[in-house]
Design an enzyme around this catalytic site. Structure first.
Site, PDB file in Angstrom:
ATOM      1  CG  HIS A 181     -11.242  -0.997   1.186  1.00 15.77           C
ATOM      2  ND1 HIS A 181     -10.765  -0.243   0.158  1.00 15.77           N
ATOM      3  CD2 HIS A 181     -10.378  -0.812   2.202  1.00 15.77           C
ATOM      4  CE1 HIS A 181      -9.666   0.403   0.535  1.00 15.77           C
ATOM      5  NE2 HIS A 181      -9.400   0.063   1.782  1.00 15.77           N
TER       6      HIS A 181
ATOM      7  CB  THR B 143      -7.400   1.339  -4.018  1.00 13.90           C
ATOM      8  OG1 THR B 143      -6.527   0.237  -3.779  1.00 13.90           O
ATOM      9  CG2 THR B 143      -8.647   1.157  -3.164  1.00 13.90           C
TER      10      THR B 143
ATOM     11  CE1 TYR C 124      -7.029   3.342  -0.691  1.00 10.25           C
ATOM     12  CE2 TYR C 124      -5.346   3.476   1.013  1.00 10.25           C
ATOM     13  CZ  TYR C 124      -6.514   2.917   0.513  1.00 10.25           C
ATOM     14  OH  TYR C 124      -7.158   1.945   1.229  1.00 10.25           O
TER      15      TYR C 124
ATOM     16  CE  LYS D 170      -7.521  -4.135  -2.330  1.00  8.49           C
ATOM     17  NZ  LYS D 170      -8.160  -3.283  -1.360  1.00  8.49           N
TER      18      LYS D 170
ATOM     19  CB  SER E 287      -0.885  -0.012   1.252  1.00  8.65           C
ATOM     20  OG  SER E 287      -1.458   1.256   1.445  1.00  8.65           O
TER      21      SER E 287
HETATM   22  C1  LIG Z   1      -6.075  -2.624   8.424  1.00  9.38           C
HETATM   23  C2  LIG Z   1      -6.391  -2.596   6.954  1.00  9.38           C
HETATM   24  C3  LIG Z   1      -5.812  -1.632   6.145  1.00  9.38           C
HETATM   25  C4  LIG Z   1      -6.074  -1.631   4.774  1.00  9.38           C
HETATM   26  N1  LIG Z   1      -5.434  -0.733   3.974  1.00  9.38           N
HETATM   27  C5  LIG Z   1      -5.624  -0.780   2.630  1.00  9.38           C
HETATM   28  C6  LIG Z   1      -4.864   0.049   1.769  1.00  9.38           C
HETATM   29  O1  LIG Z   1      -3.981   0.797   2.200  1.00  9.38           O
HETATM   30  N2  LIG Z   1      -5.140  -0.012   0.453  1.00  9.38           N
HETATM   31  C7  LIG Z   1      -6.103  -0.844  -0.070  1.00  9.38           C
HETATM   32  O2  LIG Z   1      -6.319  -0.855  -1.281  1.00  9.38           O
HETATM   33  N3  LIG Z   1      -6.815  -1.661   0.717  1.00  9.38           N
HETATM   34  C8  LIG Z   1      -6.574  -1.666   2.051  1.00  9.38           C
HETATM   35  N4  LIG Z   1      -7.263  -2.531   2.852  1.00  9.38           N
HETATM   36  C9  LIG Z   1      -8.200  -3.516   2.258  1.00  9.38           C
HETATM   37  C10 LIG Z   1      -7.458  -4.807   1.902  1.00  9.38           C
HETATM   38  O3  LIG Z   1      -6.557  -4.612   0.855  1.00  9.38           O
HETATM   39  C11 LIG Z   1      -8.411  -5.909   1.472  1.00  9.38           C
HETATM   40  O4  LIG Z   1      -9.236  -5.431   0.442  1.00  9.38           O
HETATM   41  C12 LIG Z   1      -9.300  -6.440   2.603  1.00  9.38           C
HETATM   42  O5  LIG Z   1      -8.617  -6.433   3.831  1.00  9.38           O
HETATM   43  C13 LIG Z   1      -9.750  -7.857   2.274  1.00  9.38           C
HETATM   44  O6  LIG Z   1     -10.660  -8.348   3.185  1.00  9.38           O
HETATM   45  P1  LIG Z   1     -10.250  -9.247   4.455  1.00  9.38           P
HETATM   46  O7  LIG Z   1      -9.561  -8.317   5.411  1.00  9.38           O
HETATM   47  O8  LIG Z   1     -11.555  -9.714   4.961  1.00  9.38           O
HETATM   48  O9  LIG Z   1      -9.338 -10.340   3.986  1.00  9.38           O
HETATM   49  C14 LIG Z   1      -6.985  -2.579   4.224  1.00  9.38           C
HETATM   50  C15 LIG Z   1      -7.550  -3.549   5.055  1.00  9.38           C
HETATM   51  C16 LIG Z   1      -7.248  -3.575   6.394  1.00  9.38           C
HETATM   52  C17 LIG Z   1      -7.851  -4.670   7.248  1.00  9.38           C
END
Ligand SMILES: Cc1cc2nc3c(=O)[nH]c(=O)nc-3n(C[C@H](O)[C@H](O)[C@H](O)COP(=O)(O)O)c2cc1C
Length: 365
Positions: A240, A160, A134, A216, A111
């Site tokens: 997400h 994203t 982002y 994404k 990220s």
């Molecule tokens: C703590 C946290 C931070 C995240 N930060 C980002 C991010 O910086 N960029 C992004 O595209 N998705 C981010 N996501 C979403 C994840 O990439 C992903 O889509 C999601 O966690 C998948 O679902 P799951 O947690 O149930 O496996 C984040 C998710 C979590 C849990």
């Protein structure tokens, strides 16, 4: 006393240890979702609403769990989804988790809002990385990141698209804690560029660079078709992890319409609620190419750093291999929709409902 990581036999144990290690703020940031957390719960509910139709009397002595994504070899059809602020969960944040992914044999998405940043991560690992951005500024700024990702040898550049505004995280609001992102849904700074993100940006990137492009946060056939028309190589289905729009569909439910819409013109990957080998098998059976793990690796990292992320992946591999064997196939590509049937889930969903052997009340899930 906590067990040694090497003695851990189920991934649910990492959740329990992570709960003990994280303070309330970091716990809620990691496991929470948007508003009523319906989307988050639905991710699990949708996975749990599929049962297997296994085939028997097949020789499954030799099983190969591996696959490939944009030239990156995956020991199992899994990758680490991008997580911002990994430094909140484990020392050296993304360095620790990306190195663990590399040591195990899968790629990591990095990220743009995690620390240390992708440059520092690249200095310490030559593993396969995908860079996720982002958007916080104009197209010149974006293209500089595209060039950076190319220079660092990233296997793909991922935009994203589901974060036009930052989701309402009520766990934070109730505590009176408001992350910087949540205060910037207005035009006050770079967040306006994220809100303005559209297909022109994809066109500009496509014109500027030949780096494989992933978008994404696509959750409809309509947007998947547009993505293909604009030259996107990989459609990344994601809500997400239920952290953005509430009352969305479970991610796994979206796979069939997108597979049918792109008709082989792009690869399809997915994340949202996946924590077990059988979960991975279901997504692959529906036509996904690979599955992103989010919270599960954040929890493993919080429980025991890189060693725990590797152990979590080993357990996932063991489960996935078992699922393939018991479904009567010897590789992920043999999985197909006929291996699945829609059913009623047997229990109510929670982000940890894949691991029912833990006392959910005690750990405030
Ligand atoms: C703590 C946290 C931070 C995240 N930060 C980002 C991010 O910086 N960029 C992004 O595209 N998705 C981010 N996501 C979403 C994840 O990439 C992903 O889509 C999601 O966690 C998948 O679902 P799951 O947690 O149930 O496996 C984040 C998710 C979590 C849990």
């Amino acid at each position: 006393m906590q067990k040694k990581v090497s003695d851990i036999q189920t991934n649910g144990e990492f959740i329990k240890i992570a709960r003990e290690n994280l303070d309330q703020e970091n716990w809620d940031y990691l496991v929470g979702g948007g508003e009523s957390e319906t989307t988050l719960l639905r991710n699990r509910q949708s996975i749990d609403s599929l049962a297997f139709r296994p085939r028997v009397m097949r020789n499954v002595v030799n099983i190969d769990t591996s696959t490939e994504l944009l030239g990156s070899k995956l020991r199992i059809p899994v990758f680490l989804a991008p997580i911002g602020s990994l430094q909140r969960f484990t020392e050296r944040g993304g360095i620790t988790t990306s190195s663990a992914a590399h040591d195990f044999g899968i790629p990591a998405f990095i990220s743009s809002v995690t620390k240390p940043d992708v440059r520092e991560i690249r200095e310490v690992t030559d593993g396969d990385l995908f860079f996720q951005l982002y958007v916080r500024d104009d197209s010149d700024w974006i293209l500089r990141f595209v060039d950076l990702a190319s220079e660092l040898g990233c296997k793909g550049f991922c935009l994203t698209a589901d974060t036009a505004n930052y989701g309402r995280r009520e766990r934070d609001k109730i505590k009176g804690f408001e992350p910087r992102r949540a205060r910037t849904n207005t035009k006050s700074d770079g967040f306006v560029y994220q809100a303005a993100l559209d297909w022109d940006v994809v066109d500009a990137i496509r014109k500027h660079s030949s780096i494989p492009l992933l978008v994404k946060g696509i959750v409809t056939a309509e947007d998947a078709i547009l993505a293909v028309e604009h030259g996107v190589e990989v459609i990344y289905i994601s809500n997400h992890g239920g952290r953005q729009l509430d009352h969305g569909r479970g991610s796994i439910d979206i796979i069939p319409e997108i597979i049918s819409a792109v008709n082989g013109k792009a690869q399809v990957i997915v994340d949202g609620g996946f924590c077990r080998g059988t979960d991975i098998a279901k997504a692959i059976a529906l036509g996904a190419h690979a599955v992103g793990i989010g919270k599960m690796y954040g929890l493993a990292a919080s429980a025991g750093g890189g060693e725990a992320v590797i152990r979590m992946l080993e357990i996932l591999e063991e489960e996935f291999r078992l699922a393939l064997a018991l479904l009567g196939v010897t590789s992920p590509k043999e999985l197909c929709p006929e291996h699945l049937q829609t059913v009623q889930p047997v229990r109510l969903p929670s982000f940890s409902s894949a691991f029912p052997h833990f006392d959910i009340e005690k750990y405030n899930y």
